[in-house]
Design an enzyme around this catalytic site. Structure first.
Site: not given
Length: 469
Positions: A141-142, A188, A319, A325
């Site tokens: 079956s599927t 941190t 850019s 850049k």
């Protein structure tokens, strides 16, 4: 003009292109689901898994005396053709479809049947000689074929991904060794913390990947349990009592996997929890991979007004208006893959939750989401390693200057001068802009020999000889 052949189903007759290997059920599905424009052939592992299942079923039905040997040989040959990469272009239904994957299963049945007919010397569409459902789909079956195919394809997808993760992990390991004793400041909450080495920072990324590789391998164990042989709802209706055991044995030999028939086929037919687990691990990896890319973008920010601790290899102009850049385009594209994977996980979650009673009708979107996550993460890992990590260099002068002038360096002196004195030095350093070590030397608070030992990479970071990961 396109010549056609006539096929029929419960709704009537339709003209199917004569040279097509698919049939009427596939034709209707193509018309019914014009959703993404992406065909199931986009996922070759899924197509190969379907062919492996049909091949195992033909062998099993032959062994059980249910399928004529000549028909079985033709089906097996057709399945081997598909698994070798042939006829994938005939798997044309959309990846998103109604019907719990029935259209995908029908597509496979028809392509394999028509190729088998050619092996028998018959014309495509001559279903009186060999039928897509009566013979190719015999005992199935599927509802057991589709989820089994999805599991097999997902296992292969996970294996491919972990291979790519190994490449990326080794890239981080190579950098951790290259940067083994280069001091830098840890942070941190984006504030100066205490010294570490750049090598330790990159080794952390390798460890993170290793953890997720282990979690993915664990997740594949869950999707190795299949419901093939359960047919419609897991009660094995219209299937030989020995079919499930026999087909699993043949399938393992064909796929070279270790699949197991579920102990409760009714439960296995409706439960999508294993897919949720795999998707969740993919999300976990995506989150961590995105965090790593965030770090790379921060560490390379600048070159004059950012952290500028590392250089990412320049890949393209950054850019159309700002000359010179360069942007961190590779980490950026990996970030976007991670965002997609996180969204895919939500889709998998909602689709798994939406199952009702004895079946989940939404496995096609689970499949589509999982395979997108697997294939895109695979590509992201290889791209990140080859076009970014491999070419990273360290700005040692900048790193050294940050350590020398960081107030966070005072933390390492706590055991020698006490917290109160260390705090006073930190405040003076912040107020005057002078270095912590400069003030400590001026006040002769710590002997020079001890100070040199403290300030060495070994003293600051408990650094030991690099160990292989």
């Amino acid at each position: 003009m396109v010549t056609t052949r006539t096929e029929h189903d419960l709704l009537g007759t339709r003209e199917v292109p004569r040279d097509a290997y698919y049939g009427i059920h596939t034709l209707r599905a193509v018309e019914n689901f014009p959703i993404t424009g992406r065909q199931i052939s986009a996922y070759p592992e899924l197509i190969n898994a379907l062919a492996a299942i049909k091949q195992a079923a033909a062998l099993s039905n032959r062994d059980l005396g249910l399928l004529d040997a000549s028909k079985a040989r033709a089906i097996i040959a057709a399945c081997e053709d598909v698994r070798s990469g042939q006829l994938h272009d005939q798997f044309v239904v959309d990846v998103i479809q109604g019907g719990a994957g029935t259209s995908t299963n029908m597509n496979a049945n028809e392509v394999i049947a028509n190729r088998a007919l050619e092996h028998l010397g018959r014309q495509r569409g001559d279903y009186s000689a060999l039928h897509p459902i009566d013979h190719v789909n015999m005992g199935q079956s599927t509802n057991d074929v589709y989820p089994t195919a999805l599991r097999i394809a997902a296992i292969h997808g996970v294996n491919h991904l972990t291979d790519a993760m190994t490449v990326l992990r080794k890239g981080f390991i190579a950098k951790s060794r290259e940067f083994h004793d280069i001091l830098k400041m840890g942070r941190t909450q984006l504030q100066d913390a205490v010294p570490m080495t750049l090598g330790q920072e990159f080794q952390t990324y390798a460890v993170m990947l290793d953890e997720d590789q282990k979690r993915l391998r664990e997740a594949t164990l869950l999707i190795s349990e299949i419901n093939l042989g359960g047919t419609a709802i897991g009660t094995r209706i219209a299937s030989h009592p020995d079919f499930a055991v026999t087909v699993c044995s043949h399938l393992n030999r064909i796929t070279n996997l270790h699949l197991l028939t579920a102990s409760d086929l009714i439960e296995a037919t409706q439960d999508c929890g294993a897919f949720v687990q795999v998707s969740g691990v993919l999300k976990r990896f995506a989150v961590k991979l995105s965090k790593i890319c965030n770090d790379l973008r921060l560490l390379s920010s600048g070159p004059r007004a950012g952290l500028n601790e590392i250089n990412l290899p320049p890949m393209q102009s950054g850019s159309s208006i700002m000359p010179g850049k360069i942007n961190p385009v590779i980490p950026e594209v990996v970030n976007q893959v991670a965002f997609e994977v996180i969204g895919n996980d939500l889709t998998v979650t909602m689709a798994a939750e939406a199952g009702q009673l004895q079946l989940n009708a939404f496995e096609p979107i689970i499949a589509h989401s999982l395979f997108k996550s697997l294939t895109h993460l695979h590509a992201a890992c290889l791209t990140l390693e080859s076009r970014c990590i491999r070419g990273i260099t360290a700005n040692t002068a900048q790193l050294e200057a940050m350590v020398t002038h960081s107030i966070g360096l005072v933390t390492v002196l706590n055991p020698y001068i006490g917290y109160e004195t260390a705090t006073a030095i930190a405040l003076e350093a912040h107020r005057t802009g002078r270095g912590v070590i400069e003030i400590v030397r001026e006040r002769q608070l710590v002997p020079e020999e001890t100070l040199e030992k403290i300030l060495s990479p070994e003293g600051l970071c408990h650094l030991h000889k690099a160990e292989p990961l």
